[in-house]
Design a protein around this motif. Structure first.
Motif, mmCIF file in Angstrom:
data_model
loop_
_atom_site.group_PDB
_atom_site.id
_atom_site.type_symbol
_atom_site.label_atom_id
_atom_site.label_comp_id
_atom_site.label_asym_id
_atom_site.label_seq_id
_atom_site.Cartn_x
_atom_site.Cartn_y
_atom_site.Cartn_z
ATOM 1 N N ALA A 187 45.062 61.838 36.660
ATOM 2 C CA ALA A 187 45.297 60.412 36.454
ATOM 3 C C ALA A 187 46.770 60.179 36.197
ATOM 4 O O ALA A 187 47.379 60.849 35.361
ATOM 5 C CB ALA A 187 44.464 59.916 35.283
ATOM 6 N N ALA A 188 47.345 59.225 36.921
ATOM 7 C CA ALA A 188 48.764 58.929 36.811
ATOM 8 C C ALA A 188 48.982 57.596 36.136
ATOM 9 O O ALA A 188 48.275 56.617 36.418
ATOM 10 C CB ALA A 188 49.402 58.924 38.192
ATOM 11 N N PHE A 230 52.465 54.693 42.151
ATOM 12 C CA PHE A 230 51.827 55.964 42.482
ATOM 13 C C PHE A 230 52.078 56.351 43.933
ATOM 14 O O PHE A 230 52.236 57.521 44.264
ATOM 15 C CB PHE A 230 50.324 55.838 42.200
ATOM 16 C CG PHE A 230 49.559 57.116 42.334
ATOM 17 C CD1 PHE A 230 48.491 57.201 43.214
ATOM 18 C CD2 PHE A 230 49.887 58.225 41.573
ATOM 19 C CE1 PHE A 230 47.760 58.372 43.342
ATOM 20 C CE2 PHE A 230 49.159 59.404 41.686
ATOM 21 C CZ PHE A 230 48.094 59.481 42.577
ATOM 22 N N THR A 231 52.145 55.367 44.810
ATOM 23 C CA THR A 231 52.335 55.649 46.234
ATOM 24 C C THR A 231 53.758 56.104 46.572
ATOM 25 O O THR A 231 54.038 56.447 47.711
ATOM 26 C CB THR A 231 51.975 54.424 47.082
ATOM 27 O OG1 THR A 231 52.718 53.301 46.601
ATOM 28 C CG2 THR A 231 50.493 54.129 47.012
ATOM 29 N N ASN A 232 54.640 56.102 45.587
ATOM 30 C CA ASN A 232 55.975 56.657 45.803
ATOM 31 C C ASN A 232 55.965 58.181 45.815
ATOM 32 O O ASN A 232 56.953 58.798 46.223
ATOM 33 C CB ASN A 232 56.934 56.202 44.699
ATOM 34 C CG ASN A 232 57.353 54.755 44.853
ATOM 35 O OD1 ASN A 232 57.466 54.028 43.866
ATOM 36 N ND2 ASN A 232 57.597 54.330 46.070
ATOM 37 N N TYR A 233 54.868 58.778 45.350
ATOM 38 C CA TYR A 233 54.832 60.211 45.090
ATOM 39 C C TYR A 233 53.865 60.962 45.983
ATOM 40 O O TYR A 233 52.704 60.562 46.148
ATOM 41 C CB TYR A 233 54.436 60.471 43.643
ATOM 42 C CG TYR A 233 55.358 59.838 42.626
ATOM 43 C CD1 TYR A 233 55.075 58.589 42.082
ATOM 44 C CD2 TYR A 233 56.506 60.488 42.209
ATOM 45 C CE1 TYR A 233 55.912 58.008 41.155
ATOM 46 C CE2 TYR A 233 57.353 59.919 41.278
ATOM 47 C CZ TYR A 233 57.054 58.683 40.763
ATOM 48 O OH TYR A 233 57.886 58.105 39.838
ATOM 49 N N SER A 277 42.352 65.019 47.560
ATOM 50 C CA SER A 277 42.226 63.616 47.941
ATOM 51 C C SER A 277 42.958 62.767 46.909
ATOM 52 O O SER A 277 43.367 63.266 45.856
ATOM 53 C CB SER A 277 40.757 63.197 48.023
ATOM 54 O OG SER A 277 40.121 63.365 46.772
ATOM 55 N N ARG A 278 43.148 61.505 47.238
ATOM 56 C CA ARG A 278 43.765 60.589 46.293
ATOM 57 C C ARG A 278 43.207 59.194 46.502
ATOM 58 O O ARG A 278 42.763 58.846 47.600
ATOM 59 C CB ARG A 278 45.296 60.589 46.431
ATOM 60 C CG ARG A 278 45.831 60.026 47.727
ATOM 61 C CD ARG A 278 47.338 60.276 47.845
ATOM 62 N NE ARG A 278 48.093 59.522 46.849
ATOM 63 C CZ ARG A 278 49.380 59.777 46.547
ATOM 64 N NH1 ARG A 278 50.013 60.782 47.146
ATOM 65 N NH2 ARG A 278 50.011 59.042 45.653
ATOM 66 N N ASN A 298 45.201 55.080 41.155
ATOM 67 C CA ASN A 298 46.255 55.987 40.663
ATOM 68 C C ASN A 298 45.699 57.341 40.256
ATOM 69 O O ASN A 298 46.042 57.884 39.193
ATOM 70 C CB ASN A 298 47.008 55.360 39.482
ATOM 71 C CG ASN A 298 47.875 54.193 39.900
ATOM 72 O OD1 ASN A 298 48.010 53.883 41.089
ATOM 73 N ND2 ASN A 298 48.463 53.520 38.933
ATOM 74 N N THR A 299 44.838 57.874 41.094
ATOM 75 C CA THR A 299 44.239 59.163 40.793
ATOM 76 C C THR A 299 44.307 60.090 42.004
ATOM 77 O O THR A 299 44.379 59.635 43.155
ATOM 78 C CB THR A 299 42.776 59.036 40.370
ATOM 79 O OG1 THR A 299 42.029 58.424 41.428
ATOM 80 C CG2 THR A 299 42.624 58.202 39.098
#
Length: 125
Positions: A22-23, A31-34, A73-74, A79-80
């Motif tokens: 969990a982020a 979160f999508t930057n990473y 998976s994400r 944000n997980t």
């Protein structure tokens, strides 16, 4: 970004576990930057690459030892990230870490700026 892993535990060989990461965000980045990677470290060994997923989730990568058994998976809406581990072997025993990177280098420990605290996975024969 702060990362928190969960889902580790003990299982017999051949069993399955699902790890979650969990982020929580940092101002100015989402979160999508990473890109997200999973690594593991067994006692007395170096930390090693397990699996990685691109920012969009369209691309996934695995180490030779986990390919075909593990699935990364994400869920960017939540944000997980997750790591489904099947057909576990005693040699999979390690502390598993979730990590995030901006830079390229999905197998490179040093390319990952942020790390979770780790979760123990123990596989008994």
């Amino acid at each position: 970004v702060q990362l928190v892993e969960s889902g580790g535990g003990s299982v017999q060989a051949g069993g399955s576990l699902r790890l979650s990461c969990a982020a929580s965000g940092r101002t100015g980045r989402t979160f999508t930057n990473y890109g997200i990677g999973w690594f593991r470290q067994a006692p007395g060994k170096e930390r090693e690459f397990v699996a990685a997923i691109t920012r969009s989730g369209a691309g996934t990568y695995y180490s030779d030892s986990t390919k075909g058994r593990f699935t990364i998976s994400r869920d960017n809406a939540k944000n997980t990230a997750s790591l489904q581990m099947n057909s576990l072997k005693p040699e999979d025993t390690a502390v598993y870490y979730c990590a995030a990177r901006i830079r390229s280098g999905y197998t490179d420990v040093n390319a990952h700026e942020y790390w979770g605290q780790g979760t123990q996975v123990t596989v008994y024969p």
